[in-house]
Design an enzyme around this catalytic site. Structure first.
Site, PDB file in Angstrom:
ATOM      1  N   TRP A  82      79.042  10.750 -14.257  1.00  0.00           N
ATOM      2  CA  TRP A  82      78.528   9.455 -13.801  1.00  0.00           C
ATOM      3  C   TRP A  82      79.587   8.667 -13.049  1.00  0.00           C
ATOM      4  CZ3 TRP A  82      73.739  10.127 -13.484  1.00  0.00           C
ATOM      5  CH2 TRP A  82      73.012  10.791 -14.476  1.00  0.00           C
ATOM      6  N   ASP A  86      79.986   0.788 -16.378  1.00  0.00           N
ATOM      7  CA  ASP A  86      78.691   1.411 -16.624  1.00  0.00           C
ATOM      8  C   ASP A  86      78.591   1.610 -18.137  1.00  0.00           C
ATOM      9  OD1 ASP A  86      76.518   3.053 -16.910  1.00  0.00           O
ATOM     10  OD2 ASP A  86      77.186   4.595 -15.491  1.00  0.00           O
ATOM     11  N   LYS A 127      68.603   4.456 -22.652  1.00  0.00           N
ATOM     12  CA  LYS A 127      69.426   5.116 -23.662  1.00  0.00           C
ATOM     13  C   LYS A 127      69.391   4.321 -24.972  1.00  0.00           C
ATOM     14  CE  LYS A 127      70.700   7.810 -20.240  1.00  0.00           C
ATOM     15  NZ  LYS A 127      71.745   7.560 -19.298  1.00  0.00           N
TER      16      LYS A 127
END
Ligand SMILES: *Cc1c(COP(=O)(O)O)cnc(C)c1O
Length: 361
Positions: A103, A172, A196
């Protein structure tokens, strides 16, 4: 499948059953308004109450004062990757990126595509992203430093956040927001896709420090600048109403059922400890992350062979333990143990892993 499984998927992921039941109970007629939440206007008082309550709860849980704005956006964390350099990095400036996995790499690439000056000041790629780097080599006058607080795929997590000497940190937090408390002050921007640890896919939370809003250029498309969302309480256009409603209920669950973020963290630490202790004491399983970099949310491990891993995942699925396959890019196994995963789920998993080891070890 006649009953719910223990769901270890990485995202979309397990949600508290009580929240799902609460959605279900008022689904066709929300608070007597004669419509479901999916059908009400985003300009109605009903929805106003939902979004404002969600924001208040988020602020309370993370101890956020008036210096930050809470925004609801779309496009997932992936759209944030593109928006961050667009909004916060002028052509004569540089930004630092710490590369701790898939990511972070994607976030970095989105800045490169735009021709921005970005530096990968630290990386853990040399050992397959199995740790969080300690030497960050930050640039003194960087516009920001970007990190991924929890690496969902590699199972590593920043234990804490070091001092960046006034350079705003952008993080993030897609896979660990609301799993533990942290000090919001040094963060210029925190963002997270909801799917999530917060709710369903379709809404992205962004928490932005107000001074960051002043840096944003005027000549950006309206939907791609944070000021548009901040100026209109996230309702410049139709927001993802239903997803925001679920986030509101999950926040209420953390506050009222769990008892707040420190209780949530305590529970998460306990869950992760049970699972890691088991892995460390059983020769069939091997954790993939360095001990000091282990994630509380995504527990990654390998078995002795890929064939054994396949059998493990298949047998687990048959036993009501779902989603234990590692990310397709890395293989192996991964148990995502987000907030809504109960201690009972962890105990069932460990019990199953023990039995599997006895039969196959
Ligand atoms: C899942 C995930 C993403 C991707 O999120 P999308 O909402 O699908 O764009 C980005 N970063 C992290 C840390 C993730 O876990």
């Amino acid at each position: 499948m006649s009953q719910r499984i223990f769901n270890f998927n990485a995202g979309p992921a397990t949600l508290p059953l009580s929240v799902i039941k609460e959605i279900q109970s008022g689904l066709d007629n929300y608070k007597g308004c004669g419509m479901s939440v999916m059908e009400i206007s985003h300009r109605s008082k009903w929805f106003d109450d939902i979004i404002n309550d969600a924001i208040i709860r988020i602020k309370r849980l993370l101890n956020i004062g008036d210096e930050h704005e809470v925004l609801f956006m779309q496009g997932g964390a992936s759209m944030q990757f593109a928006m961050i350099p667009m909004n916060f990095l002028k052509d004569n400036e540089t930004a630092d990126y710490i590369n701790t996995g898939t990511w972070s790499t994607k976030a970095f690439k989105e800045a490169v595509i735009q021709g921005k000056k970005v530096i990968e000041t630290a990386s853990s790629e040399d050992r397959n992203f199995s740790y969080i780097p300690k030497e960050l080599n930050l640039t003194a006058d960087a516009a920001y430093v970007h990190i991924t607080s929890n690496n969902t795929i590699k199972g590593t997590q920043w234990a804490d956040f070091s001092d960046t000497k006034g350079v705003p940190v952008i993080s993030d937090m897609s896979s660990d927001i609301f799993s533990r408390s942290f000090n919001i002050d040094k963060f210029g921007l925190v963002y997270a896709g909801a799917q999530k640890n917060m709710g369903p896919a379709g809404v992205t939370l962004a928490i932005i420090r107000k001074d960051m809003l002043e840096k944003i250029p005027d000549n950006l498309p309206s939907m791609l600048k944070y000021t548009t969302y901040a100026d209109k309480n996230s309702m410049y256009n139709t927001p993802p109403c239903f997803a925001i409603y679920v986030v509101q209920l999950v926040m209420k669950w953390i506050e009222e059922t769990i008892g707040g973020l420190s209780k949530m963290e305590e529970l998460n630490r306990k869950k992760a400890a049970i699972l890691y202790d088991f892995i460390d004491n059983n020769t069939l399983y091997k954790g993939t992350a360095d001990l000091d970099s282990r994630s509380l949310m995504n527990v990654t491990f390998r078995l002795l062979s890929e064939d054994l891993e396949k059998k493990f995942i298949a047998d687990a699925t048959e036993n009501g333990l779902g989603g234990l396959k590692g990310h397709r890019s890395v293989g192996g196994c991964r148990a995502s143990i987000y907030n809504a995963m109960s201690i009972e789920g962890i105990e069932r998993l460990v019990e199953f892993m023990g039995e599997f080891a006895r039969k196959n070890g």
